[in-house]
Motif scaffolding. Structure first.
Motif, short mmCIF file in Angstrom:
data_model
loop_
_atom_site.label_atom_id
_atom_site.label_comp_id
_atom_site.label_asym_id
_atom_site.label_seq_id
_atom_site.Cartn_x
_atom_site.Cartn_y
_atom_site.Cartn_z
N GLN A 94 -6.72 4.15 -8.49
CA GLN A 94 -7.59 3.03 -8.81
C GLN A 94 -8.79 3.49 -9.64
O GLN A 94 -9.44 2.69 -10.29
CB GLN A 94 -8.06 2.35 -7.52
CG GLN A 94 -8.73 1.02 -7.74
CD GLN A 94 -9.00 0.31 -6.43
OE1 GLN A 94 -8.48 0.66 -5.40
NE2 GLN A 94 -9.84 -0.69 -6.49
N ASN A 95 -9.08 4.77 -9.65
CA ASN A 95 -10.20 5.30 -10.44
C ASN A 95 -9.94 5.21 -11.94
O ASN A 95 -10.87 5.22 -12.73
CB ASN A 95 -10.48 6.76 -10.07
CG ASN A 95 -10.90 6.92 -8.63
OD1 ASN A 95 -11.35 5.97 -8.00
ND2 ASN A 95 -10.73 8.11 -8.10
N LEU A 96 -8.68 5.15 -12.33
CA LEU A 96 -8.33 5.16 -13.75
C LEU A 96 -8.35 3.78 -14.39
O LEU A 96 -8.54 3.66 -15.59
CB LEU A 96 -6.94 5.78 -13.93
CG LEU A 96 -6.77 7.21 -13.40
CD1 LEU A 96 -5.33 7.66 -13.52
CD2 LEU A 96 -7.70 8.16 -14.16
N VAL A 97 -8.13 2.74 -13.60
CA VAL A 97 -7.99 1.38 -14.13
C VAL A 97 -8.29 0.40 -13.01
O VAL A 97 -8.30 0.77 -11.83
CB VAL A 97 -6.56 1.19 -14.70
CG1 VAL A 97 -5.51 1.24 -13.63
CG2 VAL A 97 -6.44 -0.05 -15.55
N ASP B 252 -7.83 -2.33 -10.12
CA ASP B 252 -6.76 -2.41 -9.12
C ASP B 252 -5.62 -3.31 -9.61
O ASP B 252 -4.45 -2.96 -9.48
CB ASP B 252 -7.31 -2.94 -7.79
CG ASP B 252 -6.24 -3.01 -6.74
OD1 ASP B 252 -5.80 -1.93 -6.27
OD2 ASP B 252 -5.79 -4.12 -6.41
N PHE B 253 -5.94 -4.44 -10.17
CA PHE B 253 -4.93 -5.41 -10.59
C PHE B 253 -4.01 -4.85 -11.68
O PHE B 253 -2.84 -5.20 -11.76
CB PHE B 253 -5.61 -6.69 -11.09
CG PHE B 253 -4.66 -7.82 -11.34
CD1 PHE B 253 -4.24 -8.64 -10.29
CD2 PHE B 253 -4.16 -8.07 -12.60
CE1 PHE B 253 -3.36 -9.68 -10.51
CE2 PHE B 253 -3.28 -9.12 -12.83
CZ PHE B 253 -2.88 -9.92 -11.77
N ASN B 254 -4.54 -3.96 -12.52
CA ASN B 254 -3.80 -3.46 -13.69
C ASN B 254 -3.22 -2.06 -13.53
O ASN B 254 -2.85 -1.44 -14.51
CB ASN B 254 -4.70 -3.50 -14.93
CG ASN B 254 -4.99 -4.92 -15.35
OD1 ASN B 254 -4.07 -5.73 -15.45
ND2 ASN B 254 -6.25 -5.24 -15.56
N ARG B 255 -3.12 -1.58 -12.31
CA ARG B 255 -2.58 -0.23 -12.10
C ARG B 255 -1.10 -0.16 -12.46
O ARG B 255 -0.32 -1.02 -12.09
CB ARG B 255 -2.79 0.18 -10.64
CG ARG B 255 -4.25 0.45 -10.34
CD ARG B 255 -4.57 0.51 -8.87
NE ARG B 255 -3.73 1.42 -8.13
CZ ARG B 255 -3.59 1.38 -6.81
NH1 ARG B 255 -4.22 0.48 -6.09
NH2 ARG B 255 -2.80 2.24 -6.20
N ASN B 256 -0.74 0.90 -13.19
CA ASN B 256 0.65 1.15 -13.58
C ASN B 256 1.36 1.99 -12.53
O ASN B 256 0.72 2.71 -11.77
CB ASN B 256 0.69 1.91 -14.91
CG ASN B 256 0.20 1.09 -16.06
OD1 ASN B 256 0.72 0.02 -16.33
ND2 ASN B 256 -0.84 1.57 -16.74
N LEU B 257 2.68 1.96 -12.55
CA LEU B 257 3.45 2.84 -11.69
C LEU B 257 3.41 4.25 -12.25
O LEU B 257 3.36 4.46 -13.46
CB LEU B 257 4.91 2.37 -11.61
CG LEU B 257 5.16 0.98 -11.05
CD1 LEU B 257 6.66 0.72 -10.97
CD2 LEU B 257 4.50 0.80 -9.70
N ILE B 258 3.47 5.24 -11.34
CA ILE B 258 3.63 6.62 -11.77
C ILE B 258 5.12 6.96 -11.70
O ILE B 258 5.92 6.19 -11.14
CB ILE B 258 2.76 7.58 -10.91
CG1 ILE B 258 3.18 7.55 -9.43
CG2 ILE B 258 1.27 7.25 -11.08
CD1 ILE B 258 2.48 8.61 -8.58
#
Length: 160
Positions: A15-18, A20-26
């Motif tokens: 969540q630190n990178l983007v 919460d709503f727009n988090r991508n899958l790793i």
């Protein structure tokens, strides 16, 4: 009888990178979802109702499952209330499902999914992990009257 299959979204970026709503899958999440979708493909009926949180990671998870299940994304209904992390919104959404559908597949989030399976299933689960799959059957013909059901299937990526 009514049956619900709950699938927690796959592992996603921090969540630190983007937002919460727009988090991508790793990649681990993508790999786990592909494995889970293949294993669960024989458990999916054509007459299912499909609900999904609008969050990016949940939609990406659903797309992976749909591809492996050979289903059209036209069947997937995005429900804004599923972008919630506690039981009340999830429970209300399920209980408002149309009774013409006996089978509901829902892609969502924790803690809501773990709380739901522990309230409505008959097997306690400490935590439904990312890409986890739980199936619960209820002895009713009305989604609004679901109470304690029978947990039919518990499948986690760590089991594969």
């Amino acid at each position: 009888m009514k049956n619900i299959k709950l699938i927690r979204h796959a592992k996603s970026e921090s969540q630190n990178l983007v937002s919460d709503f727009n988090r991508n899958l790793i990649q681990k999440g993508i790999d786990d979802s592909n494995k889970m979708a293949v294993v669960t493909s024989n458990m999916i009926l054509n007459s299912e109702l499909f609900y999904c949180s609008p969050a990016k990671r949940t939609m990406e998870t659903a797309k992976i499952f749909f591809k492996n299940w050979n289903l059209s994304l036209d069947n997937l209904k995005t429900i804004d209330q599923l972008y919630a992390f506690s039981l009340p919104n999830l429970e209300v959404t399920v209980k408002l499902a149309p009774n013409m559908f006996d089978n509901l597949i829902l892609f969502g989030h924790n803690n809501a999914i773990t709380e739901f399976v522990n309230k409505f299933g008959d097997i306690y689960i400490d935590n439904v992990p990312t890409s986890g799959f739980i199936s619960i059957t209820f002895e009713t013909d009305d989604w609004q009257t679901i109470t304690k059901g029978k947990t039919d299937k518990i499948l986690f990526p760590s089991q594969l």
